[in-house]
Design an enzyme around this catalytic site. Structure first.
Site, PDB file in Angstrom:
ATOM      1  N   LYS A  40      68.172  66.705  25.207  1.00 63.37           N
ATOM      2  CA  LYS A  40      69.471  67.002  24.803  1.00 63.37           C
ATOM      3  C   LYS A  40      69.603  66.570  23.313  1.00 63.37           C
ATOM      4  O   LYS A  40      68.985  65.764  22.964  1.00 63.37           O
ATOM      5  CB  LYS A  40      70.750  66.513  25.536  1.00 63.37           C
ATOM      6  N   ARG A 142      83.415  59.743  34.720  1.00 70.13           N
ATOM      7  CA  ARG A 142      83.295  60.368  33.395  1.00 70.13           C
ATOM      8  C   ARG A 142      82.987  62.226  33.730  1.00 70.13           C
ATOM      9  O   ARG A 142      83.846  62.708  32.945  1.00 70.13           O
ATOM     10  CB  ARG A 142      81.925  60.008  32.642  1.00 70.13           C
ATOM     11  N   TYR A 264      78.037  49.208  -3.935  1.00 67.99           N
ATOM     12  CA  TYR A 264      79.412  49.212  -3.460  1.00 67.99           C
ATOM     13  C   TYR A 264      80.055  48.128  -3.146  1.00 67.99           C
ATOM     14  O   TYR A 264      79.448  47.373  -2.209  1.00 67.99           O
ATOM     15  CB  TYR A 264      79.726  50.486  -2.545  1.00 67.99           C
ATOM     16  N   MET A 312      75.605  56.513   0.677  1.00 70.51           N
ATOM     17  CA  MET A 312      75.461  57.981   1.371  1.00 70.51           C
ATOM     18  C   MET A 312      73.633  58.231   1.006  1.00 70.51           C
ATOM     19  O   MET A 312      73.449  58.797   2.239  1.00 70.51           O
ATOM     20  CB  MET A 312      76.246  59.049   0.712  1.00 70.51           C
TER      21      MET A 312
HETATM   22  C1  LIG Z   1      71.118  61.616  28.802  1.00 71.75           C
HETATM   23  C2  LIG Z   1      71.160  61.876  30.243  1.00 71.75           C
HETATM   24  C3  LIG Z   1      69.844  61.483  30.779  1.00 71.75           C
HETATM   25  C4  LIG Z   1      68.837  60.419  30.226  1.00 71.75           C
HETATM   26  O1  LIG Z   1      69.127  59.309  29.990  1.00 71.75           O
HETATM   27  P1  LIG Z   1      68.141  58.243  29.163  1.00 71.75           P
HETATM   28  O2  LIG Z   1      69.007  56.833  29.521  1.00 71.75           O
HETATM   29  O3  LIG Z   1      68.181  58.845  28.205  1.00 71.75           O
HETATM   30  O4  LIG Z   1      66.963  58.344  30.028  1.00 71.75           O
HETATM   31  C5  LIG Z   1      69.892  61.748  32.171  1.00 71.75           C
HETATM   32  N1  LIG Z   1      70.877  62.282  32.829  1.00 71.75           N
HETATM   33  C6  LIG Z   1      71.994  62.735  32.343  1.00 71.75           C
HETATM   34  C7  LIG Z   1      73.198  63.296  33.030  1.00 71.75           C
HETATM   35  C8  LIG Z   1      72.159  62.498  30.952  1.00 71.75           C
HETATM   36  O5  LIG Z   1      73.208  62.718  30.534  1.00 71.75           O
END
Ligand SMILES: *Cc1c(COP(=O)(O)O)cnc(C)c1O
Length: 370
Positions: A40, A142, A264, A312
């Site tokens: 992802k 969640r 800054y 930035m």
């Molecule tokens: C992001 C995610 C993972 C992977 O988790 P890591 O801690 O990055 O290994 C697995 N399952 C779900 C549902 C996730 O959202």
């Protein structure tokens, strides 16, 4: 945006051999249980187009992403390297998106009774059973089916008619804390939910949970972070290899007098006559502003502190203690690499390695080492 090497302010190198190695290392850890790869957010910022084929080559036959568009990109990356794999979409089918799942051969993860109802109706319209995963919330509160929804599915199995349940999954809240009591309680809730749902392979473990013992492995692991070099066992040595290297080019080096300030807000005052190197990278590149006066880099085997605010597009390092002739315009300061991993950088920034990687911007010369 593609940036060529000559004009780049910073250089991001992704070591695909290390990525593949990490996948295989986790497979050993999982003792034969197959592992999906979570890719992802564009493979945690490292790029699906290169990382997906590498992971497929290392043996991954299942991929997880969050959004439909990410799934389409993963499908394209797989097609480009001529590989088949299952691709799951964690957000499930948002209303109206169902046909795209079929078109791109993507499997939705159903998180609510509403998701289930829509997928069932869509399957009925297609006149054939369609695959899906069921996501059970076991205590994270969640995303996923609640206990009452699982009970309803147990009582009314026809709610799943026309849905081929290919996976039942859940996700841990505290997998990286070996002693956290929520781990065992989520495990127990997952087992009881599974018993009430159609028989299907189960998936429970993210990266850290692969290190929680055989009870957490079930039929399919789902590591993400550890593939990319993030330590799945915080507080213990990192068993993973480093995948990411980030270097920024020095644009200018200046000498300032005591009591002069840098950047800054004038948040850094020189205590001595100092040499300050300015590099071409800032928070727009994912070099987090919270690293101001806290981060550090490496050059010629020596640590150099980040001084002043990260702006930035630029950041400033105190190179006073380096031998003459090392920190010169054109030389690079290493900001992520073997001496400074993403967990360490994340800690300095008040966050975690996950956010460091997924924040990485696009203004780098990116190269992938096979
Ligand atoms: C992001 C995610 C993972 C992977 O988790 P890591 O801690 O990055 O290994 C697995 N399952 C779900 C549902 C996730 O959202």
């Amino acid at each position: 945006m593609t940036i060529d090497k000559a004009s780049a302010g910073a250089f991001l190198t992704i070591d695909l051999a290390a990525l593949k190695d990490n996948y295989r290392r986790l497979c050993k850890q999982a003792a034969g249980v197959p592992l999906a790869a979570v890719v992802k957010a564009d493979a945690y910022g490292l790029g699906d187009a290169a990382c997906v084929p590498a992971l497929a080559e290392a043996g991954a036959e299942t991929f997880f992403v969050v959004q439909l568009a990410e799934g389409i990109a993963v499908r394209a990356a797989l097609a480009a390297c001529g590989r088949a794999a299952r691709v799951f979409i964690l957000l499930g089918p948002l209303p109206g998106s169902e046909p795209a799942f079929l078109q791109h051969e993507l499997i939705p993860v159903l998180n609510t009774l509403g998701d289930i109802e829509r997928w069932r109706a869509f399957a009925a319209r297609q006149g054939k059973p369609l695959p899906a995963a069921l996501h059970v919330d076991t205590g994270m509160n969640r995303l996923g089916l609640e206990p009452a929804e699982v009970a309803r599915l147990a009582d009314e199995p026809e709610l799943l008619s026309g849905i081929e349940v290919v996976l039942v999954m859940s996700h841990l809240a505290c997998a990286e804390e070996a002693e956290h009591p929520l781990n065992a309680s989520q495990l127990a809730r997952f087992q009881s939910a599974r018993a009430r749902l159609p028989r299907a392979p189960a998936s429970f473990a993210n990266s850290s949970a692969l290190f929680r013992g055989p009870d957490y492995l079930f039929d399919l692991g789902r590591p993400g972070a550890a593939l990319y070099g993030i330590n799945p066992t915080p507080g213990y040595p990192n068993p993973m290899g480093q995948v990411v290297n980030l270097q920024a080019r020095i644009l200018q080096v200046r000498t300032i007098d005591p009591a002069e300030t840098v950047g800054y807000g004038a948040t850094h005052s020189a205590r001595r006559r100092s040499r300050i190197a300015t590099v071409a990278l800032g928070y727009a590149d994912g070099y987090l502003r919270s690293l101001s006066n806290r981060g550090s880099g490496w050059i010629a085997g020596q640590r150099v502190p980040l001084v002043g605010r990260v702006s930035m597009d630029l950041a400033t390092f105190d190179v006073t203690d380096l031998p003459a002739g090392v920190a010169l315009p054109g030389a690079v300061i290493e900001l992520l690499g073997p001496t400074l991993d993403c967990d360490t950088l994340g800690e300095a920034a008040g966050t975690i390695g996950y956010e460091v990687l997924t924040s990485l911007g696009s203004r780098y010369h990116r190269s992938y080492h096979p």
